[in-house]
Design a protein around this motif. Structure first.
Motif, PDB file in Angstrom:
ATOM      1  N   HIS A  70       0.863  -1.260  -0.035  1.00 15.23           N
ATOM      2  CA  HIS A  70      -0.057  -0.044   0.117  1.00 15.23           C
ATOM      3  C   HIS A  70       0.941   1.317   0.107  1.00 15.23           C
ATOM      4  O   HIS A  70       0.577   2.143  -0.788  1.00 15.23           O
ATOM      5  N   LYS A  74       1.102   3.910  -2.979  1.00 17.08           N
ATOM      6  CA  LYS A  74       0.794   5.531  -2.746  1.00 17.08           C
ATOM      7  C   LYS A  74       1.876   6.302  -3.214  1.00 17.08           C
ATOM      8  O   LYS A  74       1.539   7.288  -3.769  1.00 17.08           O
ATOM      9  N   SER A  75       3.013   5.999  -2.870  1.00 20.06           N
ATOM     10  CA  SER A  75       4.041   6.778  -3.653  1.00 20.06           C
ATOM     11  C   SER A  75       4.329   6.675  -5.053  1.00 20.06           C
ATOM     12  O   SER A  75       4.586   7.679  -5.776  1.00 20.06           O
ATOM     13  N   VAL A  77       1.432   6.355  -7.203  1.00 17.36           N
ATOM     14  CA  VAL A  77       0.335   6.975  -7.991  1.00 17.36           C
ATOM     15  C   VAL A  77       0.259   8.699  -7.632  1.00 17.36           C
ATOM     16  O   VAL A  77      -0.395   9.358  -8.285  1.00 17.36           O
ATOM     17  N   ASP A  79      -0.723  11.932  -5.550  1.00 19.13           N
ATOM     18  CA  ASP A  79      -1.951  12.737  -5.526  1.00 19.13           C
ATOM     19  C   ASP A  79      -3.244  12.278  -6.272  1.00 19.13           C
ATOM     20  O   ASP A  79      -4.128  12.792  -6.192  1.00 19.13           O
ATOM     21  N   GLY A  81      -4.250   9.301  -6.823  1.00 21.96           N
ATOM     22  CA  GLY A  81      -4.601   7.925  -6.217  1.00 21.96           C
ATOM     23  C   GLY A  81      -4.510   7.093  -7.308  1.00 21.96           C
ATOM     24  O   GLY A  81      -4.048   7.011  -8.287  1.00 21.96           O
ATOM     25  N   LEU A  82      -5.085   5.766  -6.876  1.00 27.33           N
ATOM     26  CA  LEU A  82      -5.099   4.648  -7.809  1.00 27.33           C
ATOM     27  C   LEU A  82      -6.408   4.425  -8.471  1.00 27.33           C
ATOM     28  O   LEU A  82      -7.624   4.433  -8.034  1.00 27.33           O
ATOM     29  N   LEU A 124      -6.698  -0.438   0.245  1.00 23.84           N
ATOM     30  CA  LEU A 124      -6.224   0.616  -0.902  1.00 23.84           C
ATOM     31  C   LEU A 124      -7.641   1.552  -1.200  1.00 23.84           C
ATOM     32  O   LEU A 124      -7.539   2.282  -2.007  1.00 23.84           O
ATOM     33  N   LEU A 127      -6.897   5.076  -1.659  1.00 22.79           N
ATOM     34  CA  LEU A 127      -6.302   5.442  -2.761  1.00 22.79           C
ATOM     35  C   LEU A 127      -7.514   5.571  -3.988  1.00 22.79           C
ATOM     36  O   LEU A 127      -7.401   6.407  -5.045  1.00 22.79           O
ATOM     37  N   GLN A 130      -9.422   8.543  -3.650  1.00 24.99           N
ATOM     38  CA  GLN A 130      -8.806   9.650  -4.104  1.00 24.99           C
ATOM     39  C   GLN A 130      -9.254  10.056  -5.493  1.00 24.99           C
ATOM     40  O   GLN A 130      -9.361  10.847  -6.088  1.00 24.99           O
ATOM     41  N   SER A 131      -8.937   8.984  -6.298  1.00 19.44           N
ATOM     42  CA  SER A 131      -9.420   8.980  -7.884  1.00 19.44           C
ATOM     43  C   SER A 131     -10.687   9.171  -8.019  1.00 19.44           C
ATOM     44  O   SER A 131     -11.031  10.108  -9.076  1.00 19.44           O
TER      45      SER A 131
END
Lengths: 249, 249
Positions: A70, A74-75, A77, A79, A81-82, A124, A127, A130-131
């Motif tokens: 995870h 995160k690093s 993708v 900001d 997100g996935l 996940l 993330l 976020q997307s």
């Protein structure tokens, strides 16, 4: 169809590897995260020359491994997100009704194919959310999606073979569990704009499917990715063949 | 309807206890085996004055416990074998998509409600086969049967609530797994003459169902036992309401 980022579990061989190669053909996809339990042994993945591919170590039965993966994802993708999580990693532990009972074998199949998928997906979710929040609009692979490689063998109503010569008692049970898990998650995640769908890839020439299978991995992967691109709100929570035909539970 | 022997798991309270009491009303049933994880705490069962009732210690998540219970059941039923196994023991571990992931909680729900049922059933198969072989003839509760308390909540196609206020993600997944498991086992056991069927008891006033439920345990148990008596080959492998209406998977 061009999700910003795609993550494929169990990508070191078989269908997972085929799906990674198929996604690579789409130049608009920016990040392709391919996971394997043992990245050192993922020879085919390592030979691919493509800066978009990120090889991440992941064992879905191990919480620590999921936490580490995870953090890596995160690093990768950032900001954005996935965008799309493709739960492909799975096992087939042979098991039949008329055998010496073996709880560990049965549980292992349930853990990898259903419970581990739940735990990874939950980890996940931030993330994926976020997307979904960034893209807004209609449900699609490009906004946020959780796709799952299930199996027609997991269809309870279509089961006419029993455990069969492939010894599928535990496998079939675990895939039905996966279908159920993701139907529930699809409803729980509707308000977040995250699409959820389950697919049967068909019987393929893989380590699991054997050499007699009628389909090559590349054929199935191409059909699946073509169907993924057509997904919208009406497919949310559904169970489909690789050509997007509904399969009954 | 009068199976020689009936075994009910999780019989210390709730529906399990209700089913034991309902079976007791049939004077032609010779042996009623009621299991509990902690027989010492099974006060209601111990108060029943009926020589036909045998209280057996059983934890379906523990292989050693299953082996011991099997030996006890074998000595109770003798060379007639076990006629009907009623897998009733179950738990509801609260779990939702949007919570801190907890693999142990999820697995516990799968183990008690699905995998443990598989392991117990496999262990008892020789005794069920013994009854089926002795009785021959049509599929029925009186020849040999495995009945399972499932739940409409385990129906994937009817799921419109998601995890819901009852936090059913893991529970629903485990009951879908149970339905799948028993569909496969039903096919595997057809040639042995062992009937398999799954039932939803409805929403009852139990510790699990709460006081607002519309049904009493006695009402559900009476309807279920009445439906059990009607079971024949055409119900084999099916999933039914307490009034024997088919429920889709």
């Amino acid at each position: 169809m061009a999700p910003y980022s795609v993550m494929v579990t169990g990508a070191n061989r078989g269908l997972g590897l085929g799906l990674v190669k198929e996604f690579m053909k789409n130049k608009e996809i920016h990040k392709i995260i391919a996971t394997a339990r043992n990245p050192n042994d993922a020879k085919d993945l390592k030979q691919i020359q493509d800066d978009r591919i990120h090889l991440v170590k992941l064992d879905v039965t191990n919480d620590e491994s999921i936490k580490n993966a995870h953090a890596e994802v995160k690093s990768i993708v950032g900001d954005k997100g996935l965008t799309t999580l493709l739960n492909n990693a799975g096992i087939w532990v042979k098991y039949v009704t008329k055998q010496e009972p073996n709880r560990a074998d049965f549980m292992k199949n349930m853990d990898v194919n259903a419970v581990g998928v739940a735990i990874l997906t939950q980890n996940l979710l931030p993330l994926l959310r976020q997307s979904a929040a960034r893209m807004k609009g209609d449900f699609s692979l490009d906004r946020a999606a959780i796709l799952n490689i299930s199996a027609t063998y997991g269809s309870i109503s279509k089961n006419t073979t029993g455990s069969g010569p492939l010894k599928g008692l535990a496998y079939m049970t675990s895939k039905s569990a996966l279908n159920s898990l993701m139907k529930t998650m699809s409803i729980d995640l509707s308000s977040d704009g995250i699409l959820v769908a389950n697919f049967c890839p068909g019987w393929m020439q893989t380590d699991m499917g054997g050499p007699k299978a009628p389909l090559t991995v590349d054929q199935s992967a191409a059909e699946l990715v073509s169907s993924f691109a057509k997904l919208n709100k009406k497919h949310h929570g559904g169970f489909f063949s690789r050509s997007l035909q509904a399969i009954p539970y």
